[in-house]
Design a protein around this motif. Sequence first.
Motif, PDB file in Angstrom:
ATOM      1  N   THR A 194       0.818  -1.207   0.000  1.00 11.88           N
ATOM      2  CA  THR A 194       0.000   0.000   0.000  1.00 11.88           C
ATOM      3  C   THR A 194       0.856   1.262   0.000  1.00 11.88           C
ATOM      4  O   THR A 194       0.429   2.298  -0.507  1.00 11.88           O
ATOM      5  CB  THR A 194      -0.964   0.028   1.202  1.00 11.88           C
ATOM      6  N   LEU A 243     -11.088  -4.755  -7.028  1.00 13.07           N
ATOM      7  CA  LEU A 243     -11.296  -5.379  -5.721  1.00 13.07           C
ATOM      8  C   LEU A 243     -12.217  -6.579  -5.861  1.00 13.07           C
ATOM      9  O   LEU A 243     -13.291  -6.477  -6.466  1.00 13.07           O
ATOM     10  CB  LEU A 243     -11.908  -4.387  -4.729  1.00 13.07           C
ATOM     11  N   LEU A 285      -6.855  -5.974  -5.199  1.00 18.64           N
ATOM     12  CA  LEU A 285      -7.077  -6.375  -3.810  1.00 18.64           C
ATOM     13  C   LEU A 285      -7.979  -7.604  -3.873  1.00 18.64           C
ATOM     14  O   LEU A 285      -9.114  -7.518  -4.360  1.00 18.64           O
ATOM     15  CB  LEU A 285      -7.767  -5.262  -3.017  1.00 18.64           C
ATOM     16  N   LEU A 313      -2.473  -7.367  -3.638  1.00 12.58           N
ATOM     17  CA  LEU A 313      -2.465  -7.592  -2.201  1.00 12.58           C
ATOM     18  C   LEU A 313      -3.560  -8.608  -1.933  1.00 12.58           C
ATOM     19  O   LEU A 313      -4.743  -8.309  -2.083  1.00 12.58           O
ATOM     20  CB  LEU A 313      -2.724  -6.283  -1.441  1.00 12.58           C
ATOM     21  N   CYS A 314      -3.141  -9.819  -1.567  1.00  9.92           N
ATOM     22  CA  CYS A 314      -4.078 -10.924  -1.383  1.00  9.92           C
ATOM     23  C   CYS A 314      -4.250 -11.205   0.104  1.00  9.92           C
ATOM     24  O   CYS A 314      -3.280 -11.516   0.795  1.00  9.92           O
ATOM     25  CB  CYS A 314      -3.573 -12.179  -2.087  1.00  9.92           C
ATOM     26  N   HIS A 340      -9.678  -5.265   3.251  1.00  7.97           N
ATOM     27  CA  HIS A 340      -9.592  -4.419   2.064  1.00  7.97           C
ATOM     28  C   HIS A 340      -9.845  -2.964   2.435  1.00  7.97           C
ATOM     29  O   HIS A 340      -9.197  -2.055   1.899  1.00  7.97           O
ATOM     30  CB  HIS A 340     -10.604  -4.878   1.012  1.00  7.97           C
ATOM     31  N   ALA A 390      -6.774  -1.636   3.882  1.00  6.87           N
ATOM     32  CA  ALA A 390      -5.814  -1.370   2.806  1.00  6.87           C
ATOM     33  C   ALA A 390      -6.140  -0.066   2.093  1.00  6.87           C
ATOM     34  O   ALA A 390      -5.236   0.714   1.747  1.00  6.87           O
ATOM     35  CB  ALA A 390      -5.798  -2.533   1.817  1.00  6.87           C
TER      36      ALA A 390
END
Length: 216
Positions: free
Chosen positions: A27, A116, A142, A158-159, A172, A175
């Motif tokens: 991030t 997302l 995401l 970003l998992c 999420h 994030a």
Amino acid sequence: MKLIAPGRHCDDLARALPAFRTAASVTERWGAALARVLPGGGRLLVAGNGGSAAQAQHLTAELVGRYKDDRPAYSALALHADTSSTTAIANDYGVQEVFARQTCAHGRRGDVLMLLSTSGASANLLAAATEARRIGMPVWALTGPEPNPLAAASDEALCVEAEVSATVQELHLVAVHMVCEAFDREIAARTARETRRVRAERPQAADGTPAGEERA
């Protein structure tokens, strides 16, 4: 009916948080990258389905409005928020094209597309990622646990490693706020550097005071 013990929801979140803290350094990069793209006239396009649509729209609100402190407004569009375009495209081209066609319409090389998805498998998001890559837009995702198709189709992902979709969505949102925090911090630093540069280039009086300013 199966009863869930009180606090189970919080326990799920607590279990997922340590791994998320490790992965969430991405991030910082995303916020810094947006601080380079958006002030130069670029834009951020975001999309999601269901709860992820709400998270994506939260991000655009923070950039067009503000996160914490006042700063200029920046261009960020939630593609799912245009209901007329979304429903018309779904009707004419199919649901899988609702975000890809808008990406084609609004995206330009150098803009950023953020997607997302808790599953990382939504066909309409995958089509948008393909279109963005064709245009020359970086794609960020995401998602929920990897491996998943959307993470594989993105430049960076970003998992969130969590078993429950609600936990993924909650992290999420964290994030999203971390991206905004990094973005605002970089914008403030860039503004400070520019202010120092302008002051350094300004002609000075004999006593060292910048021309046009009075000594305190």
